[in-house]
Write an enzyme that holds these catalytic residues in place. Structure first.
Site, PDB file in Angstrom:
ATOM      1  CB  SER A 327     -27.636 -60.856  44.562  1.00 22.44           C
ATOM      2  OG  SER A 327     -27.801 -60.763  45.964  1.00 22.44           O
ATOM      3  CG  ASP A 351     -23.930 -68.112  55.683  1.00 21.54           C
ATOM      4  OD1 ASP A 351     -24.009 -67.140  56.463  1.00 21.54           O
ATOM      5  OD2 ASP A 351     -24.885 -68.528  54.998  1.00 21.54           O
TER       6      ASP A 351
END
Length: 638
Positions: A327, A351
């Site tokens: 990430s 999400d």
């Protein structure tokens, strides 16, 4: 009847004697004329030739190796110096049966077969005729005395005083400053044999290797008169050598020690860069090793221990270690999405804990299996929401992802003077077609958006990519060198002392506010209440812009959860963290990688915070007015 007595013919005898005298005289005259002719030929016609031969037997030209330049950190602390050492040298042409001489040396000094084999290898190495070859360094007083007592048994053997490279900081800078070692056969073939006459060591790694031409200097010469045994009687002429240039690096000893202490003995790497100059302030690769072992020739036992260690101390993790960035590349992906016009800071994605490609049942999981609901850019960065970046990666496509992320230096060598740097890998359609003979699949684009899949980067590349966010796209290649006798790396290149290297073009965003928006999203990681690094940044006196990351070491099957207890320690995830600070006026950019550390925010982020505190704060915990300012050298001495 008695015989008549013959009378002696004196006239005949006289004629015979005269004939013999004339013949003898003619022979003597011919011999004398031959001798005179030969003397005339040798002393008149061949005068210059034989004078030269005689002078060569009496006068020798000996090289004077230059003194190697010193290496300092930014505050004047010596990182590499030269120390006097008594060496045992053998001149093969004077030694006669030199193998027998080596046997005597081994006997006199009570050495073993390993040392005997090493001596022979060094003597056999190619070099100029009559050039002494050091076979043993750092002789003790007892060893010098033993050689002196047995000198009559050791023709061609001398004890010579030499300057030998020494690294007073030991293992601290083994992977950045590097070390010198004996010149090997391959190096001898490519070197200037004249300028390296009398020089037996050359830079092998790090700054020592990259700046070899700057540090080495120019050889000098002495014309000396010798006796029949080769002993020097007097010096006839001397041309002094030109010493190598001293160089000063951007490295800071105090920050290097602070970074190593923060890593706490874990396997990993830390790179800290000064955004304004591109100077590498600290470069840690742990575990490390003592470079002094390599200078005069490391023993087989010591080298085997380093080579065979499971922790690989010789491996430069900061430059050659290639890991999925995880990430930590989300800030660069976010900027790509903003610049391509695919998202705004307020664009939201739902999400549910996973992402699915249209018409595909495969679920690409968010690390938070329960999902984060509606997320915008700031929340997606703060929470490190995978679903948001899966969706953004598909919108961008692999071609645009490759274009934008390559612009940040991912998948290429970014440094100006770090010799061992590995290029890494920023995958593309063309790369996969050439290397895997396969087409590119959409699912591979999905995981590329969160720094997984084929992508491989080094800690240095992550530090540089983070620096480019801090400098709003201004490209300056990371460099160790601050100056060499007052000359910058660019000036050295202009003078032909270094090979020129172009700087990539600056990254220009369509709207300058995109840089601020990405920076603000990174600030939310450490200062936002829902940020993954909130515990690390909440009490900081300066604002930090950062991003955590986790890189898988072994794959996990669809639907399974990561369970550390089921994995061997070396199969657990790597922990990564990148950051720069202060966010408003960046003075330092840091990349941290902890092998098998598992948690970027829990393990790597606190390490990065300690490194930034060491650079930005004074002893009272207040911000320094000038973090990069020069400090007295004694403050940083061990």
């Amino acid at each position: 009847m008695p015989q008549p007595i013959p009378l002696k013919d004196h006239e005949h005898d006289a004629r015979l004697v005269r004939a013999r005298v004339l013949v003898g005289a003619a022979i003597l005259l011919a011999l004398a004329l031959g001798l005179v002719a030969r003397m005339f030929y040798l002393q008149v016609i061949q005068y210059e030739h034989h004078t030269t031969l005689a002078e060569n037997n009496r006068i020798h030209v000996q090289p004077l190796p230059p003194t190697r330049g010193l290496i300092y950190d930014r505050n004047g602390v010596i990182l590499a110096d030269n120390r006097p050492s008594f060496s045992l040298t053998v001149t093969r042409e004077r030694a006669g049966d030199w193998q027998q001489v080596l046997d005597v040396i081994v006997e006199v000094l009570a050495l073993g077969e390993e040392e005997r084999a090493l001596f022979e290898r060094r003597v056999r190495q190619g070099r100029r005729p009559f050039e002494p070859v050091p076979v043993m360094f750092e002789l003790s007083e007892e060893q010098i005395a033993r050689i002196a007592v047995n000198q009559f048994r050791l023709p061609g053997v001398d004890v010579a005083a030499q300057l030998v490279r020494h690294y007073p900081q030991g293992a601290h800078f083994a992977h950045s400053v590097g070390y010198v070692g004996r010149i090997n056969e391959q190096e001898l073939k490519r070197l200037d044999t004249i300028n390296y006459s009398g020089t037996h060591h050359i830079g092998k790694t790090g700054a020592e290797r990259f700046y070899e031409d700057v540090l080495h200097g120019q050889v000098g010469y002495e014309e000396v008169e010798t006796n029949a045994r080769g002993r020097v009687l007097r010096v006839l002429k001397r041309t002094a050598p030109i010493p190598g240039r001293d160089i000063t690096l951007h490295l800071d000893l105090a920050l290097q020690k602070a970074a190593e202490a923060a890593l706490g003995g874990r396997r990993g790497a830390i790179v800290a860069i000064e955004p304004a100059t591109g100077g590498v302030l600290a470069m840690v690769s742990q575990p490390s090793f003592d470079p002094n072992l390599f200078v005069t020739g490391i023993s087989f036992k010591d080298y085997a221990e380093l080579r065979d260690s499971i922790d690989r101390p010789l491996y430069n993790r900061a430059l050659r270690g290639l890991y999925p960035p995880g990430s930590t590349v989300k800030p660069q992906v976010a900027l790509a999405g903003l610049d391509a016009g695919l998202i705004t800071p307020l664009s939201r994605v739902w999400d549910p804990g996973f992402y699915q490609l249209p018409g595909n049942t495969h679920k690409y999981r968010n690390w938070n299996r329960s999902g984060d609901g509606w997320v915008d850019l700031n929340l997606a960065m703060a929470r490190s929401n995978d679903t948001y970046f899966y969706d953004l990666a598909i919108k961008l496509g692999i071609d645009r992802l490759h274009h934008y992320l390559s612009g940040f230096g991912l998948g290429q060598r970014v440094a100006l003077d770090l010799f061992e740097e590995a290029a890494g890998l920023m995958p593309s359609r063309e790369w996969k077609r050439l290397n895997r003979r396969q087409a590119w699949f959409p699912g591979e684009t999905v995981i590329t958006g969160i720094g997984q899949g084929y992508m491989l980067t080094s800690p240095l590349q992550l530090a540089q990519a983070t620096t480019l966010i801090a400098t709003r796209g201004r490209w300056t290649r990371p460099r160790l060198l601050r100056d060499a006798a007052g000359l910058s790396p660019e000036q050295l290149m202009a003078q032909g002392l270094l090979e020129p290297r172009e700087t990539p073009p600056d990254l220009v965003a369509k709207d300058e506010r995109y840089w601020d928006q990405v920076t603000q999203s990174m600030v939310e990681v450490l200062h936002g209440p829902r940020g993954t690094g909130f515990k690390v940044g909440k009490d900081s006196v300066y604002r930090i812009a950062g991003k955590s990351g986790t890189a898988q070491v072994v794959a996990i099957r669809q639907g399974e959860r990561y369970d550390r207890d089921k994995l061997r320690e070396r199969h657990r995830d790597h922990a990564l963290f990148v950051a720069f600070a202060p966010a408003e006026n960046p003075q330092i950019a840091v990349a941290v990688m902890v092998e098998n550390g598992e948690s970027g925010s829990g393990v790597a982020a606190p390490i990065a915070r300690q490194v930034m505190d060491a650079w930005l704060l004074d002893e009272q915990g207040r911000l320094k007015a000038d973090p990069g300012g020069m400090r007295p050298a004694q403050e940083n001495m061990p």
